[in-house]
Design a protein around this motif. Structure first.
Motif, PDB file in Angstrom:
ATOM      1  N   GLN A 257      39.703  42.106  35.236  1.00  9.44           N
ATOM      2  CA  GLN A 257      40.719  42.488  34.158  1.00  9.44           C
ATOM      3  C   GLN A 257      41.718  43.083  34.595  1.00  9.44           C
ATOM      4  O   GLN A 257      42.763  42.783  34.111  1.00  9.44           O
ATOM      5  CB  GLN A 257      39.785  43.422  33.126  1.00  9.44           C
ATOM      6  CG  GLN A 257      38.841  42.144  32.472  1.00  9.44           C
ATOM      7  CD  GLN A 257      37.924  43.330  31.484  1.00  9.44           C
ATOM      8  OE1 GLN A 257      37.809  44.567  31.808  1.00  9.44           O
ATOM      9  NE2 GLN A 257      36.906  42.727  30.720  1.00  9.44           N
ATOM     10  N   PHE A 258      41.362  44.082  35.514  1.00  8.17           N
ATOM     11  CA  PHE A 258      42.599  44.863  35.918  1.00  8.17           C
ATOM     12  C   PHE A 258      43.469  44.013  36.860  1.00  8.17           C
ATOM     13  O   PHE A 258      44.817  44.172  36.664  1.00  8.17           O
ATOM     14  CB  PHE A 258      42.082  45.986  36.867  1.00  8.17           C
ATOM     15  CG  PHE A 258      43.271  46.844  37.233  1.00  8.17           C
ATOM     16  CD1 PHE A 258      43.871  47.844  36.488  1.00  8.17           C
ATOM     17  CD2 PHE A 258      43.747  47.010  38.771  1.00  8.17           C
ATOM     18  CE1 PHE A 258      44.837  48.660  36.898  1.00  8.17           C
ATOM     19  CE2 PHE A 258      44.608  47.782  39.287  1.00  8.17           C
ATOM     20  CZ  PHE A 258      45.438  48.553  38.096  1.00  8.17           C
ATOM     21  N   GLN A 259      43.242  42.960  37.453  1.00 11.10           N
ATOM     22  CA  GLN A 259      44.012  41.984  38.212  1.00 11.10           C
ATOM     23  C   GLN A 259      44.838  41.274  37.126  1.00 11.10           C
ATOM     24  O   GLN A 259      46.047  41.157  37.463  1.00 11.10           O
ATOM     25  CB  GLN A 259      43.213  41.144  39.266  1.00 11.10           C
ATOM     26  CG  GLN A 259      44.020  40.220  40.029  1.00 11.10           C
ATOM     27  CD  GLN A 259      43.096  39.352  40.917  1.00 11.10           C
ATOM     28  OE1 GLN A 259      42.114  39.066  40.626  1.00 11.10           O
ATOM     29  NE2 GLN A 259      43.702  38.787  42.003  1.00 11.10           N
ATOM     30  N   ARG A 260      44.217  40.791  36.233  1.00 13.27           N
ATOM     31  CA  ARG A 260      45.006  39.989  35.176  1.00 13.27           C
ATOM     32  C   ARG A 260      45.923  40.728  34.482  1.00 13.27           C
ATOM     33  O   ARG A 260      47.190  40.270  34.291  1.00 13.27           O
ATOM     34  CB  ARG A 260      44.183  39.470  34.092  1.00 13.27           C
ATOM     35  CG  ARG A 260      42.934  38.388  34.802  1.00 13.27           C
ATOM     36  CD  ARG A 260      42.172  37.776  33.555  1.00 13.27           C
ATOM     37  NE  ARG A 260      41.002  37.500  34.091  1.00 13.27           N
ATOM     38  CZ  ARG A 260      39.750  37.746  33.761  1.00 13.27           C
ATOM     39  NH1 ARG A 260      39.657  38.895  33.045  1.00 13.27           N
ATOM     40  NH2 ARG A 260      38.572  37.475  33.966  1.00 13.27           N
ATOM     41  N   TRP A 261      45.698  42.180  34.358  1.00 13.72           N
ATOM     42  CA  TRP A 261      46.888  43.017  33.839  1.00 13.72           C
ATOM     43  C   TRP A 261      48.007  43.061  34.651  1.00 13.72           C
ATOM     44  O   TRP A 261      49.192  43.165  34.141  1.00 13.72           O
ATOM     45  CB  TRP A 261      46.137  44.398  33.581  1.00 13.72           C
ATOM     46  CG  TRP A 261      46.952  45.463  33.231  1.00 13.72           C
ATOM     47  CD1 TRP A 261      47.381  46.535  34.070  1.00 13.72           C
ATOM     48  CD2 TRP A 261      47.829  45.732  31.899  1.00 13.72           C
ATOM     49  NE1 TRP A 261      48.400  47.379  33.428  1.00 13.72           N
ATOM     50  CE2 TRP A 261      48.586  46.737  32.136  1.00 13.72           C
ATOM     51  CE3 TRP A 261      48.137  44.860  30.733  1.00 13.72           C
ATOM     52  CZ2 TRP A 261      49.712  47.236  31.261  1.00 13.72           C
ATOM     53  CZ3 TRP A 261      48.820  45.287  29.823  1.00 13.72           C
ATOM     54  CH2 TRP A 261      49.709  46.293  30.128  1.00 13.72           C
ATOM     55  N   GLN A 262      47.679  43.226  35.885  1.00 17.04           N
ATOM     56  CA  GLN A 262      48.856  43.390  36.810  1.00 17.04           C
ATOM     57  C   GLN A 262      49.660  42.050  37.052  1.00 17.04           C
ATOM     58  O   GLN A 262      51.032  42.195  37.001  1.00 17.04           O
ATOM     59  CB  GLN A 262      48.365  43.516  38.210  1.00 17.04           C
ATOM     60  CG  GLN A 262      47.592  45.045  38.316  1.00 17.04           C
ATOM     61  CD  GLN A 262      46.981  45.284  39.679  1.00 17.04           C
ATOM     62  OE1 GLN A 262      46.188  44.683  40.249  1.00 17.04           O
ATOM     63  NE2 GLN A 262      47.506  46.742  40.051  1.00 17.04           N
ATOM     64  N   GLN A 263      48.839  40.913  36.813  1.00 14.24           N
ATOM     65  CA  GLN A 263      49.459  39.592  36.697  1.00 14.24           C
ATOM     66  C   GLN A 263      50.679  39.563  35.499  1.00 14.24           C
ATOM     67  O   GLN A 263      51.673  39.020  35.596  1.00 14.24           O
ATOM     68  CB  GLN A 263      48.805  38.381  36.997  1.00 14.24           C
ATOM     69  CG  GLN A 263      47.988  38.172  38.021  1.00 14.24           C
ATOM     70  CD  GLN A 263      46.722  37.472  37.954  1.00 14.24           C
ATOM     71  OE1 GLN A 263      46.359  36.883  36.964  1.00 14.24           O
ATOM     72  NE2 GLN A 263      46.208  36.987  39.315  1.00 14.24           N
ATOM     73  N   ALA A 264      49.817  40.070  34.290  1.00 15.27           N
ATOM     74  CA  ALA A 264      50.623  40.010  32.952  1.00 15.27           C
ATOM     75  C   ALA A 264      51.833  40.807  33.344  1.00 15.27           C
ATOM     76  O   ALA A 264      52.941  40.456  32.708  1.00 15.27           O
ATOM     77  CB  ALA A 264      49.880  40.685  32.041  1.00 15.27           C
ATOM     78  N   GLN A 265      51.953  41.720  34.056  1.00 16.62           N
ATOM     79  CA  GLN A 265      53.451  42.598  34.215  1.00 16.62           C
ATOM     80  C   GLN A 265      54.633  41.630  34.519  1.00 16.62           C
ATOM     81  O   GLN A 265      55.657  41.874  34.078  1.00 16.62           O
ATOM     82  CB  GLN A 265      53.456  43.648  35.527  1.00 16.62           C
ATOM     83  CG  GLN A 265      52.149  44.587  35.252  1.00 16.62           C
ATOM     84  CD  GLN A 265      52.201  45.254  33.949  1.00 16.62           C
ATOM     85  OE1 GLN A 265      53.092  46.028  33.529  1.00 16.62           O
ATOM     86  NE2 GLN A 265      51.172  45.053  33.060  1.00 16.62           N
ATOM     87  N   SER A 266      54.449  40.380  34.957  1.00 13.74           N
ATOM     88  CA  SER A 266      55.642  39.626  35.290  1.00 13.74           C
ATOM     89  C   SER A 266      55.368  38.308  34.535  1.00 13.74           C
ATOM     90  O   SER A 266      56.202  37.193  35.012  1.00 13.74           O
ATOM     91  CB  SER A 266      55.574  39.556  36.949  1.00 13.74           C
ATOM     92  OG  SER A 266      54.527  39.039  37.489  1.00 13.74           O
ATOM     93  N   ALA A 267      54.415  38.223  33.703  1.00 11.83           N
ATOM     94  CA  ALA A 267      54.203  36.996  32.973  1.00 11.83           C
ATOM     95  C   ALA A 267      55.219  36.493  31.932  1.00 11.83           C
ATOM     96  O   ALA A 267      55.382  37.675  31.147  1.00 11.83           O
ATOM     97  CB  ALA A 267      52.569  36.769  32.369  1.00 11.83           C
ATOM     98  N   SER A 268      55.577  35.252  31.982  1.00 10.56           N
ATOM     99  CA  SER A 268      56.655  34.869  31.024  1.00 10.56           C
ATOM    100  C   SER A 268      55.979  34.333  29.691  1.00 10.56           C
ATOM    101  O   SER A 268      56.465  33.931  28.868  1.00 10.56           O
ATOM    102  CB  SER A 268      57.570  34.128  31.500  1.00 10.56           C
ATOM    103  OG  SER A 268      57.010  32.813  32.084  1.00 10.56           O
TER     104      SER A 268
END
Length: 758
Positions: A257-268
């Motif tokens: 979940q934390f990895q996905r949260w970090q990915q969401a920081q640049s998700a369009s």
């Protein structure tokens, strides 16, 4: 309702007089231009809160330390706090001050209203101490709590004190209210929406002192800005979303979940931080261990949160005028088909549109939570929108969900940033926000079925009997038709200002200036009214008087039309027109019927009866007429010649103000050749006679029809008197009673579901 007449007994000098006594006097705190004055001040309250959620007992226990700053020029001997959860106590006034009636069929909610709520609800204060741990005396008056200070708090001083409390969380589907829990019997889990959950400071302001009007469930909140640090202890498998930013995601989330949260920081596009499968698994496991989530928020007026093991969580980065904002949504499996597709994108869309029309969104996150109700708080809001079991949904549910997301996210601007007093002036947050919601809806889809904003959609309310109406400038508890009055009418009025009275350029600049001036401050209606005029150079006192202080509707009638033609002096034209007029005047029924029967006329049977006049063309142009015309033309200037050549038709229109509320005249002309044009006349045409007015219009072509308010932009309640010649407006009837449709539905039922079944 017409306000106190400045010029009683006269047909003018009332609706266009300046507001005067209706507005607060300017002073060093609030200027006559609508800008905060040179000595403007406001209080501040910082909170450090620890809370624990008991999922087995549905109970919240909390402890807080509040630091309160006295920025006022007044010494304070006591302070007031709000205990809004006390609205559920059986003994509060709001539980018994509404009338009730017996009916043949009584719902459970209706019976509960008569019997009263059960005991055990409301806030239980267990300790109030100063920073040194010494007990502070306090008294609770229904939803308000007064803490008496050991000595007066001088201007510029601050005080730190502690409060411990607990309360049994209410079932919001049973007891209503703005927060609480919802239980899902199919999986045995709860969804918590924690709002008005901690004792919080009332506002102390320059314009009214303490705002300590009781919370009755309707009028919302007046709150003080400050900083928050909040620790929430919940079951370990719960997901928490809250005002502000989480400081310990790495500790409370799984590694994935934390990895996905970090990915969401640049998700369009929205990325699922907690996917549906993980939420469904958590619903089955029901952990008994606990975790503590830590959130911090700066310069906010409130703090709210949600907690449940049932939540899907998605997020994406959104650029708001060069700043990254995380747009996020939390929702259960019931809402997944709708919220996965629309929610976070609607959050981002709202931030972009509102930022364009007000100020750039200043906070780092904006959250939409599906919770079967609508309510707003800084950076987080609770909305509705659930699909059917098969994943389909009606058009009404789709647009209802998108609209409520836009509306509740939009409340971040009004009143979470432009911080008006909702307890006193509901319309200042709901009306302004509903107007901006309309702008965002219309920029979402050109065919968006907006319920509020278009002028003609307020007509039904404006047409109600006078004893069912009250001015927009009314207190929340005194409003009979709450939605139309506090939401729709002010939103409609602002849309009329923008589109019809001021124009978009002037309105948009002034509205943006109001938002800029009063961001993170406490504006009053006077500040709004004055700023809109100050920034636009448009005198709007007549408009505020009619739309916000009065109840009179708009009903302007086009009573009569007279047609005049200019004598061009050109015999080639005028003689031909005279011939046409003479033919009309001479024609009568006997002539027509004699021709039809083939009567043999005497002058035809005996041609000796015909003389010069039987053969004379009296409309032929004579040399004398032609010579006179040439001399007249030679004596005209170029401007005079243009007038003679272009404007040959003059129409005198008589208008009557039937409804009472003065408005601009919008006149559509349809010419005999099928072309159209529109004239727009300022409302000031009524200033010398507020009841009736006559005006002449020059047209270069003859007119076939005239219509008032062709685009339905003034909320005219009677369109049958708007046209010339009069047009019959059919009334509708139905053989069978029409099925009631949900909001936004263009067709009944669920066409998506039916299509999938075929």
């Amino acid at each position: 309702m017409l306000l106190r007449a400045q010029n009683p007994g006269s047909n003018h000098g009332n609706r266009f007089e300046q507001l005067g006594y209706l507005l607060a006097d300017p002073n060093v705190y609030r200027s006559a231009s609508g800008v905060p004055g040179p000595k403007y001040w406001q209080q501040r309250a910082d909170y450090d809160i620890t809370a624990e959620l008991d999922d087995a007992k549905q109970r919240l226990t909390g402890s807080e330390t509040i630091t309160y700053y006295n920025n006022s020029p007044d010494p304070l001997t006591y302070i007031w706090l709000q205990l809004d959860e006390n609205e559920h106590r059986p003994e509060v006034d709001s539980r018994n001050f509404d009338g009730s009636k017996m009916t043949e069929k009584l719902s459970g909610a209706g019976l509960r209203d008569i019997l009263g709520v059960e005991a055990g609800k409301g806030v239980n204060i267990t300790k109030v101490t100063d920073a040194a741990g010494k007990t502070l005396p306090y008294i609770i008056n229904q939803t308000m709590m007064r803490i008496d200070l050991p000595k007066a708090m001088a201007p510029g001083e601050k005080i730190r004190f502690n409060i411990d409390w607990w309360y049994n969380i209410s079932d919001r589907n049973v007891y209503h209210g703005r927060g609480g829990y919802e239980y899902f019997p199919e999986d045995g889990n709860y969804l918590y929406t924690m709002t008005q959950w901690y004792p919080r400071l009332a506002v102390y302001s320059d314009f009214q002192g303490w705002q300590n009007k009781q919370f009755t469930g309707r009028g919302e909140f007046a709150l003080t800005f400050g900083n928050f640090k909040v620790r929430m202890t919940v079951p370990a498998d719960h997901i928490v979303g809250a005002t502000g930013e989480c400081r310990n995601y790495k500790e409370v989330l799984t590694a994935a979940q934390f990895q996905r949260w970090q990915q969401a920081q640049s998700a369009s596009a929205p990325l699922e931080v907690v996917p549906l499968a993980e939420a469904q698994q958590a619903m089955k496991s029901k952990a008994t261990a606990k975790k503590t989530w830590v959130y911090e928020a700066e310069n906010v007026r409130d703090f709210a949160w949600t907690s449940s093991r049932r939540l899907v969580w998605d997020a994406m980065a959104t650029n708001i005028e060069g700043k990254k904002v995380m747009a996020m949504s939390y929702y259960g499996q019931e809402a997944y088909p709708l919220y996965r597709r629309y929610s976070t994108k609607a959050v981002a869309h709202t931030l972009r549109v509102y930022s364009k029309h007000t100020i750039p969104y200043p906070y780092p996150v904006a959250i939409s939570v599906e919770a079967a109700n609508g309510m707003e708080y800084p950076m987080i809001c609770f909305n509705y929108g659930r699909a059917e079991k098969d994943g389909t949904y009606s058009e009404a549910t789709k647009y209802g969900a998108i609209s409520v997301i836009i509306h509740e996210v939009g409340h971040n601007f009004f009143p979470m940033i432009v911080n008006s007093d909702e307890r006193q002036w509901t319309w200042m947050d709901e009306g302004l926000n509903t107007f901006c919601q309309f702008l965002a809806e219309q920029e979402w889809d050109n065919n968006y079925p907006s319920r509020r904003g278009p002028a003609h959609k307020i007509v039904e309310y404006m047409n109600l009997p006078k004893d069912q109406l009250e001015p927009v400038m009314s207190n929340s508890e005194n409003i009979t038709h709450f939605g139309p009055n506090a939401y729709a009418k002010p939103a409609t009025a602002l849309n009329i200002l923008r589109e019809t009275v001021m124009g978009r350029e002037l309105f948009d600049y002034a509205f943006k200036e109001y938002s800029r001036r009063w961001a993170f401050k406490h504006p009053t209606p006077t500040d709004l009214f004055r700023t809109m005029e100050d920034a636009s150079a448009v005198d709007l006192d007549w408009f505020w008087r009619g739309w916000f202080f009065g109840t009179e509707p708009v009903d302007i009638a086009l009573d009569s039309v007279k047609w005049y033609r200019m004598d061009s002096k050109n015999p080639a034209v005028e003689n031909k027109l005279s011939q046409q007029d003479a033919a009309k005047d001479a024609e009568h029924i006997a002539q027509a019927r004699n021709r039809e029967k083939g009567v043999k006329f005497a002058v035809e049977q005996d041609t000796s009866l015909q003389d010069f006049y039987n053969k004379w063309d009296r409309y032929a142009v004579t040399p004398d007429q032609q010579d006179a015309y040439q001399k007249m033309q030679a004596g005209l200037s170029a401007e005079e010649k243009s007038l003679f050549e272009n404007k040959k038709n003059f129409y005198e229109l008589h208008f009557r103000n039937v409804g009472g509320n003065v408005m601009p005249l919008i006149i559509e002309w349809t010419f005999t050749d099928g072309t159209r044009e529109t004239d727009r006349i300022s409302a000031y045409i009524w200033r010398h006679n507020e009841n009736e007015v006559t005006k002449v219009f020059a047209k270069d072509k003859p007119v076939k029809a005239i219509r008032l308010d062709p685009y339905r932009e003034t909320a005219d309640i009677d369109e049958t008197n708007n046209s010339w010649p009069r047009e019959a407006v059919p009334s509708k009837f139905e053989l069978f009673q029409r099925e009631m449709r949900a909001r936004g539905a263009s067709t009944g039922g669920n066409p998506m579901q039916k299509a999938q079944q075929q």
